[in-house]
Design an enzyme around this catalytic site. Structure first.
Site, PDB file in Angstrom:
ATOM      1  N   GLY A 124       2.765  -1.959  -6.036  1.00  0.00           N
ATOM      2  CA  GLY A 124       3.415  -1.304  -7.175  1.00  0.00           C
ATOM      3  C   GLY A 124       4.931  -1.360  -7.061  1.00  0.00           C
ATOM      4  N   ASP A 125       5.446  -1.092  -5.884  1.00  0.00           N
ATOM      5  CA  ASP A 125       6.888  -1.159  -5.668  1.00  0.00           C
ATOM      6  C   ASP A 125       7.410  -2.579  -5.862  1.00  0.00           C
ATOM      7  OD1 ASP A 125       7.748   1.594  -4.557  1.00  0.00           O
ATOM      8  OD2 ASP A 125       5.987   1.113  -3.363  1.00  0.00           O
TER       9      ASP A 125
END
Length: 399
Positions: free
Chosen positions: A170-171
């Protein structure tokens, strides 16, 4: 022969990020020639320096994530620290930050202030939920973004709770959107005579944007995609299978002609010639039958024989690679996906190669992640601080 310049040479990027999303975005800029100044707290710096496997007290991940960056320590709670940052930003092109919304504003460093200071500045803001909306003030890590964005819901097997991917994806995806947004903003600034602007990336939206046909399928049919393990419903056959020697192989034979070749290669001419299986919708209707056939075939052969048969039939496939598999793989080596570098004590080690490959102005690694504050004095001197002033700043705890 002269060395070609890198595509982002001449750009100045200031990073106020920690851990993953912000630092990964600025790392990409640094790999392709931007001057990246990473601003860290004098009190320990980026926590990533101590994450995962440590070598003599420093994370190996740090040496990769901060490659080609300069480390400047600044206490932004100190007025002089904020003044130094403003001097840095006065001629910067991009600011990348991943604080919780409102943190910079409380420091007197909000967009209105920075835009007035430098109208050409592009400000990339990476946060859990974005700069607006009822959740903007809540903390949000990549795992939360993956959950809210829909990725976790569909990952895993239907008879077990959702699982995570093995990395902080996600990051990293949010970082990629941040870089894309920054480059679009720079394009507007340079070509259309525009000024700088804010690139607002929410982690959950970065994931949500990758969720393929999820929205229209629910809106039109009320269909909610569920966890399906190693198969991809609606696209058949595409799955992971286990070989006789306990290895795992991903097989993607979902193209019509590919499926026919695959079935011929494994001796199932009846399935290759079955008109009901000539297109994807017919195969998907009988996916349990087909996966049973493929499982039995793969289970009866060692991995090397499975891969040889698939390659000979030109069926897209891959063993499931571990890091060890990658290190000895001819394709990885041919594409220079392992760069040789040295740790601070001189020990050689490999780090990931540069992506993407540019034919004329490729990226590169010039140095590994720096020591905390390694470039502080040099950067302050460039800003006009003399030795006495730098000493005073150190004594006051500003740097």
């Amino acid at each position: 022969m002269s060395t070609p310049s890198k595509p982002l040479a001449g750009l100045k990027v200031i990073e106020l990020g920690t851990l993953i999303a912000g630092p990964f975005a600025s790392r990409i800029c640094a790999e392709f020639g931007a001057e990246v100044v990473k601003v860290e707290s004098p009190d320990g710096g980026d926590p990533l320096r101590k994450w995962r496997k440590l070598y003599e007290g420093t994370s190996l991940w740090w040496f990769v994530q901060a490659r080609n960056k300069q480390s400047l320590t600044l206490n932004l709670k100190h007025p002089d620290g904020r003044d130094i940052l403003k001097r840095l930003l006065a001629d910067a092109d991009i600011l990348i930050e991943n604080f919780r919304p409102g943190v910079l504003e409380k420091l007197g460093l909000g967009w209105d202030v920075l835009h007035a200071l430098n109208p050409r500045l592009v400000m990339v803001r990476l946060s859990g939920f974005g700069q607006t909306g009822p959740m903007k003030d809540q903390p949000g890590f990549g795992a939360v973004g993956e959950s809210m964005g829909g990725l976790r819901y569909i990952t895993g097997f239907d008879d077990r709770p959702p699982v995570r991917t093995g990395i902080s994806i996600g990051d990293s995806i949010a970082a990629l959107w941040g870089v894309i947004g920054a480059l679009m903003a720079l394009r507007h600034r340079e070509v259309n005579g525009g000024q700088g602007q804010v690139v607002d990336v929410a982690l959950y939206e970065a994931i949500f944007a990758m969720m393929e046909s999820m929205v229209p399928e629910f809106d039109v049919f009320g269909f909610i995609r569920e966890r399906t393990g190693n198969i991809m419903p609606g696209i058949t056959p595409s799955s992971i299978h286990t070989t006789a020697d306990g290895k795992h192989v991903q097989i993607g034979a979902n193209g019509d002609a590919i499926f026919k070749r695959f079935m011929q290669a494994i001796g199932r001419h009846d399935l290759a010639d079955d008109p009901a299986l000539a297109s994807n919708d017919g195969r998907d209707a009988r996916r349990d039958e087909l996966y049973g056939v493929i499982d039995r075939w793969a289970n009866g052969l060692p991995l090397e024989q499975v891969m040889r048969a698939l390659n000979d039939a030109e069926v897209p496939a891959s063993r499931i690679y571990s890091a060890e598999d990658m290190f000895n793989d001819p394709q990885y080596l041919a594409r220079e996906m392992f760069l040789q570098a040295r740790l601070p004590d001189g020990k050689p080690f490999k780090m990931p190669g540069i992506v993407p490959k540019l034919s004329e102005t490729p990226g590169s690694t010039e140095w590994v992640g720096p020591a905390l504050g390694e470039h502080t004095d040099a950067l302050l001197a460039k800003l006009g601080y003399d030795t006495a002033a730098i000493t005073r700043l150190r004594t006051a705890g500003t740097v």
